[in-house]
Design a protein around this motif. Structure first.
Motif, short mmCIF file in Angstrom:
data_model
loop_
_atom_site.label_atom_id
_atom_site.label_comp_id
_atom_site.label_asym_id
_atom_site.label_seq_id
_atom_site.Cartn_x
_atom_site.Cartn_y
_atom_site.Cartn_z
N GLY A 1 0.82 -1.21 0.00
CA GLY A 1 0.00 0.00 0.00
C GLY A 1 0.85 1.25 0.00
O GLY A 1 0.56 2.23 -0.70
N THR A 2 1.92 1.24 0.80
CA THR A 2 2.85 2.37 0.80
C THR A 2 3.48 2.54 -0.57
O THR A 2 3.61 3.67 -1.08
N ILE B 1 -6.27 -0.52 -2.29
CA ILE B 1 -5.04 -1.25 -1.96
C ILE B 1 -5.35 -2.74 -1.80
O ILE B 1 -4.63 -3.61 -2.31
N LEU B 2 -6.45 -3.05 -1.12
CA LEU B 2 -6.83 -4.45 -0.93
C LEU B 2 -7.12 -5.11 -2.27
O LEU B 2 -6.75 -6.26 -2.52
N ASN C 1 -9.77 -9.93 -9.00
CA ASN C 1 -9.90 -8.52 -8.63
C ASN C 1 -9.43 -7.59 -9.73
O ASN C 1 -9.56 -6.36 -9.60
N ARG C 2 -8.89 -8.14 -10.80
CA ARG C 2 -8.49 -7.33 -11.97
C ARG C 2 -9.25 -7.80 -13.21
O ARG C 2 -8.75 -7.63 -14.33
N ASP C 3 -10.43 -8.34 -13.02
CA ASP C 3 -11.26 -8.81 -14.12
C ASP C 3 -11.96 -7.60 -14.75
O ASP C 3 -12.78 -6.93 -14.10
N ALA C 4 -11.65 -7.31 -16.01
CA ALA C 4 -12.19 -6.12 -16.68
C ALA C 4 -13.70 -6.17 -16.87
O ALA C 4 -14.32 -5.13 -17.11
N ILE D 1 -12.69 -9.22 -3.86
CA ILE D 1 -12.73 -10.44 -3.04
C ILE D 1 -11.35 -10.71 -2.44
O ILE D 1 -10.89 -11.84 -2.39
N ALA D 2 -10.72 -9.63 -1.97
CA ALA D 2 -9.39 -9.77 -1.37
C ALA D 2 -9.42 -10.67 -0.13
O ALA D 2 -8.41 -11.28 0.23
#
Length: 404
Positions: free
Chosen positions: A252-253, A281-282, A322-325, A344-345
C-alpha cells in the motif's frame, strides 16, 4: 492436459505492484485453466471474478480431501500447501472455529481496539524517525520498522502472545511459509505448535481475555477439539494475523509512493480518502505466490462448462479476479475513487477471512498516520528494483527503502 503442456506457477511478473500478464491471457481463454503448481501437481486455476465467487460459495468445494495422502499439492511449504482438516467433519469443524473466533474479530471489538492500534502505529513511526535521524541522507527500510512489527503487536495482543517472542515466532513463520521449505518447514511447524500449545497450557491455569484462552475454554467443553487442533489453529492465526497485513502495508505504501501526485492527493485529506484508498489497496495488492486459495472438489462438479472431478485441486485466484475487466473498469489502474469496489481480497462466502475487520482497522489507521507524520516521504529506489518474494506463500517484498 499434462504437466508439460500447462503453464507453471508462479508466473513471471514485472514488479510487486503488478500481477503476471498470463493471468489475464488465461482468463481470456476461459474462466478455468489447468496449471502446474509450484509443487509440480496439476490444478484448476480460476481467474474470473464471477467464477471465483461461485467456487467460494459452493459447498461442494472444501479444504479437506477424501484421500489426503494422494491429494495434489500447491507447494512444499508446511502451511496451506495441501488438504487440511478431516473430510467427514469439515463443515462441523469449520462452524465450530467460526463460532469460537467471531466475537474476538467482530467489528465492535475492532472499533474498541482502534485507539490502541493508533498508539502502536505512532510508536513505530517514532522508530522510523529515529532510524532516519541516525543516518541522515541514507534510506530506511519501512518493512522491519512498520510493516512487520505493527501487525505482530496487534495479533499478539488479540491472541495473548508475548510480543517479546516476536523474533522467535517470526522466524518460525518465515520457515513454514517458504514454498520449497520441505523438511525444515515441517520441523518449524512442529516447533510452532509446541510453542502455541505451551501458551495454551499457561492459559488453562490463568485464563485471560484473549483468543487462545477462548480456544482453551472451547476445548474444555468439546473433547473432539484436540491439543493438535488447538495448537495448529493458534499457530495459523498467529501467522495469518500478521503475514498478509504486513504485505499490504508494504504494498500500500508503494502504491501511494509510486506516483507522487497520488501521494500528495492522499496527504491533502488522508482521513477523508482512507476508506476508499484502503479498499483499492486491498483490491490490487497481490498476496499469493502460489496462484490462489486452495480448494478440493468434494464431488464431481461442473463450473462454466468445465468438469472438475472429485478430489481435483482448484486454485481460486483473488488477485486475478480482482483485476477482471468485466467487473472493474481499467482494472490495473489504482483508482481510490472507484465505486462500487466489491473486491474479493478476503475471499467470499462461508470461508471469508475472519480477520477482515482487523486488517481493515489496521490499514485505515496506519496510512493516515504514516502520511501525516511524513508527508514528503518518497521511495529511495524505483518500483522495478524492489525484489518480489516469489518464494513465500504470501508473496510480498523483501524491503521498502524510503526517505522520510
Amino acid at each position: 492436459m499434462t504437466t508439460t503442456e500447462a503453464p507453471h506457477l508462479p508466473f513471471d511478473r514485472r514488479n510487486a505492484l503488478e500481477i503476471a500478464p498470463l493471468f489475464a491471457k488465461l482468463r481470456d481463454r476461459g474462466p478455468l485453466s489447468k496449471v502446474v503448481t509450484p509443487a509440480g501437481d496439476l490444478a484448476w486455476l480460476v481467474t474470473s471474478y464471477e467464477h471465483a465467487r461461485e467456487v467460494f460459495r459452493d459447498n461442494r468445494f472444501g479444504r479437506s480431501h477424501p484421500e489426503p495422502d494422494t491429494a495434489p499439492r500447491i507447494s512444499d511449504a508446511a502451511l496451506l500447501s495441501g488438504p487440511t482438516g478431516e473430510f467427514d467433519h469439515e463443515e462441523r469443524d469449520h462452524k465450530r472455529l467460526r463460532r469460537m473466533l467471531a466475537p474476538a474479530f467482530s467489528a465492535p471489538r475492532m472499533r474498541a481496539l482502534g485507539d490502541h492500534i493508533n498508539e502502536l502505529t505512532e510508536s513505530c513511526l517514532d522508530d522510523m524517525r529515529a532510524a532516519q535521524d541516525a543516518n541522515p541522507g541514507e534510506p530506511i527500510d519501512l518493512t522491519p520498522l512498520l510493516a512487520f512489527p505493527l501487525p505482530v503487536m496487534v495479533i499478539c495482543e488479540l491472541l495473548g502472545v508475548p510480543f517479546e517472542d516476536r523474533d522467535y515466532f517470526g522466524s518460525l513463520s518465515e520457515r513454514i511459509s517458504i514454498l520449497d521449505g520441505g523438511t525444515d518447514g515441517e520441523t518449524a511447524m512442529e516447533e510452532f505448535k509446541a510453542y502455541t500449545l505451551a501458551l495454551a497450557e499457561k492459559k488453562r491455569e490463568d485464563p485471560q481475555p484473549d483468543v487462545i484462552s477462548d480456544m482453551v475454554a472451547v476445548q474444555a467443553e468439546d473433547p473432539t477439539f484436540t491439543d493438535d487442533d488447538l495448537a495448529r489453529q493458534a499457530a495459523g492465526l498467529l501467522f495469518a494475523g500478521h503475514e498478509t497485513t504486513s504485505t499490504r502495508i508494504a504494498l500500500g505504501t508503494m502504491f501511494l509512493l509510486s506516483d507522487l501526485e497520488r501521494r500528495d492527493r492522499f496527504v491533502a485529506d488522508p482521513e477523508g480518502q482512507v476508506q476508499q484508498t484502503v479498499e483499492e489497496i486491498l483490491r490490487l495488492s497481490a498476496t499469493s505466490a502460489t496462484g490462489g486459495l486452495l480448494r478440493y472438489a468434494r464431488e464431481d462438479v461442473e463450473i462454466a462448462g468445465v468438469r472438475i472431478a472429485r478430489g481435483e485441486a482448484v486454485l481460486v485466484s483473488s488477485d486475478a479476479a480482482n483485476r477482471d475487466a468485466s467487473v472493474f473498469a481499467d482494472p490495473d489502474e489504482f483508482d481510490p475513487t472507484r465505486a462500487p469496489n466489491v473486491h474479493i481480497a478476503f475471499g467470499h462466502g462461508a470461508h471469508v477471512c475472519i480477520g477482515a475487520n482487523l486488517a481493515r482497522t489496521e490499514l485505515r489507521t496506519v496510512f493516515p498516520a504514516l502520511f501525516r507524520r511524513f508527508p514528503r516521504m518518497r521511495l529511495a529506489v524505483g518500483i522495478d528494483e524492489i525484489v518480489v518474494r516469489n518464494d513465500k506463500i504470501a508473496g510480498g517484498v523483501r524491503s521498502v527503502p524510503v526517505f522520510l
